[in-house]
Write an enzyme that holds these catalytic residues in place. Structure first.
Site, mmCIF file in Angstrom:
data_model
loop_
_atom_site.group_PDB
_atom_site.id
_atom_site.type_symbol
_atom_site.label_atom_id
_atom_site.label_comp_id
_atom_site.label_asym_id
_atom_site.label_seq_id
_atom_site.Cartn_x
_atom_site.Cartn_y
_atom_site.Cartn_z
ATOM 1 N N LYS A 1 0.837 -1.206 0.000
ATOM 2 C CA LYS A 1 0.000 0.000 0.000
ATOM 3 C C LYS A 1 0.872 1.258 0.000
ATOM 4 O O LYS A 1 0.612 2.211 -0.750
ATOM 5 C CB LYS A 1 -0.910 -0.022 1.244
ATOM 6 N N LYS B 1 0.909 12.561 4.803
ATOM 7 C CA LYS B 1 0.982 11.442 5.747
ATOM 8 C C LYS B 1 1.469 10.184 5.013
ATOM 9 O O LYS B 1 2.345 9.465 5.506
ATOM 10 C CB LYS B 1 -0.411 11.177 6.347
#
Lengths: 293, 293, 293, 293
Positions: free
Chosen positions: A171, A240
């Site tokens: 991911k 992030k």
């Protein structure tokens, strides 16, 4: 079947809706529980804590945005670890570091429950359309048990082995590739513009030929047209993700200059006050401004 | 119809073959004329100079690898400019700077002939399969006249206006995007490897989902498998393309940090003695070595 | 006067010796207490914990290499916080993040003691020669009280205000500047070498003229001569400093592409297995190898 | 003694004045000859071409800003090559590529005259104060002959061998080091500012300690105070130097990521319309703006 569901954000809500459609009854928990008002009330039970959401169910799904928040929801005072039944499975679907997965896996193991990582690719629209791509890692048996739930959420499940954090690495790598693609298109289209060409014509050409993948077609159009409204994903959330990539680069000793570059593009945007704007703008506008256009 | 054809390299040869298949008789010129032995001899006339190749034909195609070589072939002592008939069209198909196109356009204009840029995307196999994508720029009438020839070479023609070098800008931008994609995949797959994942599994996943474009599928497989043989395109030629991007970035005042990064990856590979190896290796091996794997 | 001293590494030991020379009696603590055998035994008391070292003294100096180790030494079970007298001053001299200083400042405040940051610039030889440059931040009164101790350690004290972590920011910025200078010299001297010049002649010229500061003279000579033995400061410790810079860049939203570049140079060296070699080698060899020399 | 002097820009004029003070009579040429009005008229002869300036003298000094302009002044129609006497020496003092020196050396050799490169470090004030540092390369005898002239211009002469372009490489490397230092300080001081420190205090500290070289003291003060007026050296000229470094990096196959970074900082500034502002501003303002301050 009753299952727990924790985290009703932009992604969590449509995912919960799909689980309801698939016949599940959800014990939902969200910090601001009003978010649950959008769900079919007959199919949910509102809970006051992660522990309550995970009580007496074989599965609990988490879709929380930060590693720290997830850790608290698992092992905090009212964490799901305290109530999840022996043999129960925690399906952890948000974007977190593999380190956190490793840690939570250990806690579950001690508690007699299971942990699998199952992060997804796709924006909220894809979640609503059941078009997410799901990556999994963790114990084989737990993944097998969780399969029907994951199938209710996405268009395909891709497995990456038994190491708890494996899917999280994929991911993070994928998010990095998207960020890199945004930088790449922003540079290419700005180069075209500064040489007198029409950005959109160039983007259309590449999206129709060499780069005929949705990412280039969809984001390419936004960058070409400098169309950054409405905000699909905030630059601060993009950062992030970039920070996760930088951190993973550091912990695994993998020099990634392109990840650094994409990280700094987002950091610049946020330092300039554009953290709430779309992450695509950070790249599109950032590159164009540096070129004086 | 007779047309001139100059440049029988890896790309030029299959292109010439397709023109012959389409019924054209070619007046061919190549520095080492033996290269013409591979063509159907009944369909060609071997020439001793660019001027000879362009004599008495309405079109002359050039597929030469360097700006300087092309300039010499046009305006040198035995250049095609001296023989191309009034109203004739020079179809310039190799990867050159827009500056060179501008210059050659001017020379043709003075001489009463026409110049169009028509660079192509695709490797030699694509050229052989008539699957090239052709980008065009230049005078509308000349482009219209050249259309049947271009259609015999590719699967699609994409126009970028009347500025002579427009299509060259697109070609340089596209090559930059490919280089950037190689760096991106090399970093992502190495990150995966260093975190215990199988490079190929990760590449397959992305090629089947978010990045399902040929570039990611084909080059992704090579990078994932660290398979850099046989050499499809030399690193030294890749650097030539990267230098064109850096130069265009400079002349058009478009800061392109990612282009710089890709450029230096190739330069490093070449400085280490790998200029004759595949350009994909420059990225795949370069990133992996920096990560100690 | 008796004071506590915690941390007898490469830097701590010569600093402790200078304090002894200045007349202080030290209550020393080190994880491997044998390190204290090198000190004048009449002037020290060996302690079994940070708490013991800080008991009944007005000052305790720490020179520990990692934020986490320092935090443990302060607030862990046998931490100095538990024994340091009310009004006592903790002089924190190692390279840590300003965040950690802020945290420790708060803990001391609650405990009725004081915390000042006093990181130093200089290698072990400079520490031995009392030539360190000391940067300070924290409460004015505590800094005034600590002054005689700091004067016994360095050639100058430079104050950066009352915010606890201010001096740590300066230290991190300075280390970044050193790393950047190493990269800069490595690139410049390699450029010279590859153009047929003598690296040492070039380094001497710059060290004698525009860049006549010790950093350029001393490190310049090492880089020019590719002389990386003996190891003065390990690459792995250099990376720790670079990570502090990257982290501070992130938390303070200051894009620092050059810090990223220096960070990756060290990360590459360490990934290749050279973490125990000199940090100067990471730059000198890294740049040269990329250039094929 | 009569000598030729070509190029009365910001640097050339004070250099010419020092030669006059040293007793030389100058045959001066400048494109806009009015610039010569500032010189002592009794000590100069105004000339209408480089050829005229170089006629009947043993030495001709050139201080022209661009490679192309210099080449024209040497071998153009009215170039100095046509008039410089056999055995005469061309002292080439501006910042040019080593390639150009090599070329001009060859032309002089054919013509029976000599060429030496003698680029200088120092701003116009240093030129006026006879404080330039002169780097030399070329034939030993010609350098020996030119020594008195060079001594009249600077505070030290540093030789880099007989390869014609050697000194040019040093000059380019040095300019790169200055650019890198500007980037480094801009990042460090901005990091300090964003963490609540006073930029000037930080700059003073480093200029007084680790980085106590004029470059860090002088430019450091400008960057710390964000004081970019008056313009000492234009960003557009800084970019010219950066391009020479990038080009030399390419031709000598020396990957220089830091040179690329500094190059792009200047390119960004110029693309934004600040080409006529001070080069220090490109770095100081560029880094600060990216950080939102």
């Amino acid at each position: 079947m009753k299952i727990g569901f924790i985290g009703l954000g932009n992604m969590g809500t449509p995912m919960a809706q799909n689980l309801i459609k698939a016949g599940y009854h959800l014990q939902v928990y969200n910090r601001t529980i009003q978010k649950a008002d959008d769900l079919d009330q007959a199919s949910i039970t509102k809970c006051k804590s992660p522990a309550e959401a995970a009580a007496n169910v074989p599965f609990v799904v988490t879709m929380l945005s930060e590693d720290e928040i997830l850790k608290e929801a698992v092992s905090g005072e009212a964490g799901l670890l305290h109530s999840l039944q022996k043999g129960g499975v925690h399906i952890s679907m948000s974007t977190i570091s593999p380190e956190t997965s490793q840690l939570l896996h250990g806690l579950h193991q001690q508690a007699g429950s299971h942990y699998i990582a199952a992060p997804v690719f796709g924006r909220p629209e894809a979640a609503a359309a059941k078009k997410l791509f799901v990556c999994t890692s963790g114990g084989a048996k737990a993944k097998e048990m969780a399969r029907p739930i994951l199938e209710a959420l996405g268009q395909g499940i891709y497995d990456f082995g038994e190491t708890p954090g494996g899917a999280n690495v994929v991911k993070i790598a994928g998010n990095f590739m998207i960020l890199a693609s945004l930088e790449m298109m922003a540079e290419a289209f700005t180069l075209a513009e500064k040489n007198g060409l029409d950005r959109a014509a160039v983007a259309n050409f590449f999206g129709a030929t060499l780069f005929n993948a949705p990412i280039y077609q969809n984001y390419g159009k936004l960058i070409a047209n400098k169309q950054y409204q409405p905000v699909g994903f905030k630059a601060s959330l993009g950062l992030k993700d970039a920070r996760l990539a930088v951190k993973l680069s550091q912990t695994s000793q993998t020099p990634m200059p392109l990840a650094m570059l994409a990280h700094n593009r987002l950091l610049t945007s946020i330092a300039k006050g554009d953290g709430d704007k779309d992450w695509v703008e950070a790249f599109g506008k950032g590159v164009a401004e540096d070129a004086g256009v």
